[in-house]
Design a protein around this motif. Structure first.
Motif, PDB file in Angstrom:
ATOM      1  N   LEU A   1      18.967  -8.357  10.807  1.00 29.00           N
ATOM      2  CA  LEU A   1      17.824  -9.037  11.404  1.00 29.00           C
ATOM      3  C   LEU A   1      16.729  -9.218  10.354  1.00 29.00           C
ATOM      4  CD1 LEU A   1      17.727  -7.043  14.778  1.00 29.00           C
ATOM      5  CD2 LEU A   1      18.918  -9.189  14.296  1.00 29.00           C
ATOM      6  N   SER A   2      15.548  -9.524  10.785  1.00 28.33           N
ATOM      7  CA  SER A   2      14.437  -9.742   9.865  1.00 28.33           C
ATOM      8  C   SER A   2      13.885  -8.410   9.356  1.00 28.33           C
ATOM      9  CB  SER A   2      13.334 -10.534  10.572  1.00 28.33           C
ATOM     10  OG  SER A   2      12.934  -9.869  11.768  1.00 28.33           O
ATOM     11  N   SER A   3      12.970  -8.503   8.404  1.00 23.77           N
ATOM     12  CA  SER A   3      12.318  -7.313   7.854  1.00 23.77           C
ATOM     13  C   SER A   3      10.936  -7.157   8.464  1.00 23.77           C
ATOM     14  CB  SER A   3      12.200  -7.425   6.329  1.00 23.77           C
ATOM     15  OG  SER A   3      13.472  -7.499   5.730  1.00 23.77           O
ATOM     16  N   MET A   4      10.402  -5.958   8.386  1.00 29.98           N
ATOM     17  CA  MET A   4       9.052  -5.699   8.863  1.00 29.98           C
ATOM     18  C   MET A   4       8.425  -4.584   8.057  1.00 29.98           C
ATOM     19  SD  MET A   4       9.974  -3.863  12.521  1.00 29.98           S
ATOM     20  CE  MET A   4       8.254  -3.790  13.011  1.00 29.98           C
ATOM     21  N   SER A   5       7.105  -4.581   7.959  1.00 25.21           N
ATOM     22  CA  SER A   5       6.380  -3.553   7.220  1.00 25.21           C
ATOM     23  C   SER A   5       6.012  -2.420   8.166  1.00 25.21           C
ATOM     24  CB  SER A   5       5.120  -4.137   6.580  1.00 25.21           C
ATOM     25  OG  SER A   5       5.461  -5.083   5.590  1.00 25.21           O
ATOM     26  N   LEU A   6       6.320  -1.199   7.753  1.00 18.04           N
ATOM     27  CA  LEU A   6       6.055  -0.024   8.583  1.00 18.04           C
ATOM     28  C   LEU A   6       5.386   1.056   7.745  1.00 18.04           C
ATOM     29  CD1 LEU A   6       9.444   0.174  10.519  1.00 18.04           C
ATOM     30  CD2 LEU A   6       7.240  -0.524  11.466  1.00 18.04           C
ATOM     31  N   GLU A   7       4.480   1.786   8.377  1.00  9.20           N
ATOM     32  CA  GLU A   7       3.835   2.921   7.710  1.00  9.20           C
ATOM     33  C   GLU A   7       4.682   4.162   7.938  1.00  9.20           C
ATOM     34  OE1 GLU A   7      -0.283   3.418   8.616  1.00  9.20           O
ATOM     35  OE2 GLU A   7      -0.658   1.258   8.661  1.00  9.20           O
ATOM     36  N   GLU A   8       4.903   4.917   6.866  1.00  9.81           N
ATOM     37  CA  GLU A   8       5.831   6.040   6.951  1.00  9.81           C
ATOM     38  C   GLU A   8       5.346   7.165   7.846  1.00  9.81           C
ATOM     39  OE1 GLU A   8       4.708   8.505   2.902  1.00  9.81           O
ATOM     40  OE2 GLU A   8       6.170   6.886   2.762  1.00  9.81           O
TER      41      GLU A   8
ATOM     42  N   ARG B   1       0.836  -1.193   0.000  1.00  8.52           N
ATOM     43  CA  ARG B   1       0.000   0.000   0.000  1.00  8.52           C
ATOM     44  C   ARG B   1       0.872   1.245   0.000  1.00  8.52           C
ATOM     45  NH1 ARG B   1      -1.816  -2.298   4.595  1.00  8.52           N
ATOM     46  NH2 ARG B   1      -1.581  -0.348   5.746  1.00  8.52           N
ATOM     47  N   GLN B   2       0.324   2.333  -0.516  1.00  5.10           N
ATOM     48  CA  GLN B   2       1.049   3.591  -0.509  1.00  5.10           C
ATOM     49  C   GLN B   2       1.387   3.982   0.924  1.00  5.10           C
ATOM     50  OE1 GLN B   2       1.883   5.928  -3.394  1.00  5.10           O
ATOM     51  NE2 GLN B   2       1.970   3.770  -3.921  1.00  5.10           N
ATOM     52  N   GLY B   3       2.639   4.335   1.150  1.00  4.08           N
ATOM     53  CA  GLY B   3       3.063   4.760   2.470  1.00  4.08           C
ATOM     54  C   GLY B   3       3.461   3.621   3.389  1.00  4.08           C
ATOM     55  N   VAL B   4       3.371   2.363   2.898  1.00  3.31           N
ATOM     56  CA  VAL B   4       3.790   1.204   3.687  1.00  3.31           C
ATOM     57  C   VAL B   4       5.045   0.632   3.041  1.00  3.31           C
ATOM     58  CG1 VAL B   4       3.153  -1.073   4.545  1.00  3.31           C
ATOM     59  CG2 VAL B   4       1.426   0.717   4.381  1.00  3.31           C
ATOM     60  N   HIS B   5       6.092   0.441   3.826  1.00  3.21           N
ATOM     61  CA  HIS B   5       7.377   0.007   3.291  1.00  3.21           C
ATOM     62  C   HIS B   5       7.890  -1.205   4.044  1.00  3.21           C
ATOM     63  CE1 HIS B   5       7.971   3.858   1.062  1.00  3.21           C
ATOM     64  NE2 HIS B   5       7.183   4.291   2.024  1.00  3.21           N
TER      65      HIS B   5
END
Length: 345
Positions: free
Chosen positions: A220-227, A197-201
């Motif tokens: 480490l691992s990755s995670m999805s974050l909202e900007e 989604r837009q703004g989610v990285h």
């Protein structure tokens, strides 16, 4: 040229290193059987973000390569079939800009050819032409018609030096993404899957650990974050992720995790930069991370909550040097306020 619309893609022709205009015309004549006398040739160079187009007039004198430089990356020659009795307006370079040929050159150089693969095959085997002023959404629509998917069913990536970067912001223009006429043909990797989604990285966490004189780095691992998340909320998400995935307990005081989030040095996660403050968003228009850095999040586990509370403050790391023992002391920190002078420090 047919109806003063240039063929696409371009043909590559071989001429001698010191070849002149007549050499190029002879190659064109052999390829498409057009008389040399009926050809008008223009050279086009991409100069930064503008296009320079010039007529080549003298068959036996005009060199295809100037004496001071080799052909530029993105240099193209445009050959038009113009009957001799209609070539008067092409005799003077000053009037060339008003000709149909000049308009045809301008039209074709607005287009960018983008090569891509089908989602089930990584080998680039398809191409679409999109205007450089078009957006990523326009490009995805064009690709979708070829691969039979809607824009919400596939993701697109650019590759550079072996690094694959996902293209997410559908409102960005192709030119702002580095896809302009005149350079190397852009190649896009297409993969099936719902785009973010837009703004989610998706961000990879990198743990910075103090090892005396040097800081060690552990991926480490990755995670999805909202900007637009506040950094204070991001720290809570990171603390949960550290505990769940890596059994790292960061601890907390009054609900504030003992964590520090830092902007990584561009291209090198071993050299973190500024410390992010809790009460500002992570990224976006009013945030702290520039889009160039918004792929990696540098994380440090502290003994207490972050001391830096204001954007203008700077965390300075100090190590005392003991010349007689030829060693440095432990790493220590100093918080410098925005209004403090060198003497204060």
């Amino acid at each position: 040229v047919e109806g003063l619309a240039f063929s696409h893609p371009y043909r590559v022709m071989q001429v001698p290193p010191e070849g002149k205009l007549i050499d190029l015309k002879r190659e064109v004549m052999r390829a498409v059987h057009v008389d040399v006398a009926d050809m008008v040739v223009a050279r086009a160079n991409k100069l930064h973000f503008s296009l320079d187009v010039s007529l080549l007039l003298d068959n036996t004198v005009t060199k295809l390569r100037a004496t001071s430089y080799a052909p530029l990356d993105g240099e193209r020659f445009f050959v038009a079939k113009i009957p001799q009795d209609q070539q008067d307006e092409y005799r003077m370079p000053t009037s060339f800009g008003r000709t149909a040929m000049a308009k045809a050159v301008e039209a074709v150089t607005r287009l960018v050819t983008v090569v891509f693969n089908r989602p089930d095959c990584e080998h680039p085997e398809h191409a679409v032409d999109v205007e450089a002023s078009g957006t990523l959404a326009d490009l995805k629509d064009a690709i979708g018609k070829v691969v039979g998917l809607t824009a919400d069913e596939f993701r697109v990536y650019k590759t550079s030096s072996g690094i694959k970067t996902e293209l997410c912001k559908v409102t960005e223009t192709l030119s702002s993404l580095g896809m302009n006429w005149g350079g190397a043909c852009p190649r896009i990797v297409v993969e099936k899957g719902e785009p973010p989604r837009q703004g989610v990285h998706s961000m990879k966490m990198v743990l910075l650990e103090d090892k005396g004189a040097h800081a060690a780095v552990r991926e480490l691992s990755s995670m999805s974050l909202e900007e637009d998340m506040l950094v204070a909320d991001v720290k809570k998400e990171v603390a949960r992720k550290l505990l769940a995935d890596h059994k790292i307990d960061s601890g907390s005081t009054d609900g504030r995790p003992h964590l520090r989030l830092r902007e990584p040095y561009f291209g090198n996660v071993c050299e973190p930069r500024k410390v992010l403050v809790d009460d500002l968003p992570l990224a976006g228009g009013s945030g702290q991370l520039n889009n160039s850095y918004f792929k990696t999040l540098s994380v440090q586990v502290l003994e207490a909550p972050e001391r830096k509370q204001h954007k203008g403050e700077v965390v300075v790391e100090l190590m005392r040097w003991y010349p007689a023992e030829w060693k440095v002391g432990p790493r220590e920190e100093l918080l410098v306020g925005e209004a403090e002078t060198v003497d204060d420090v």
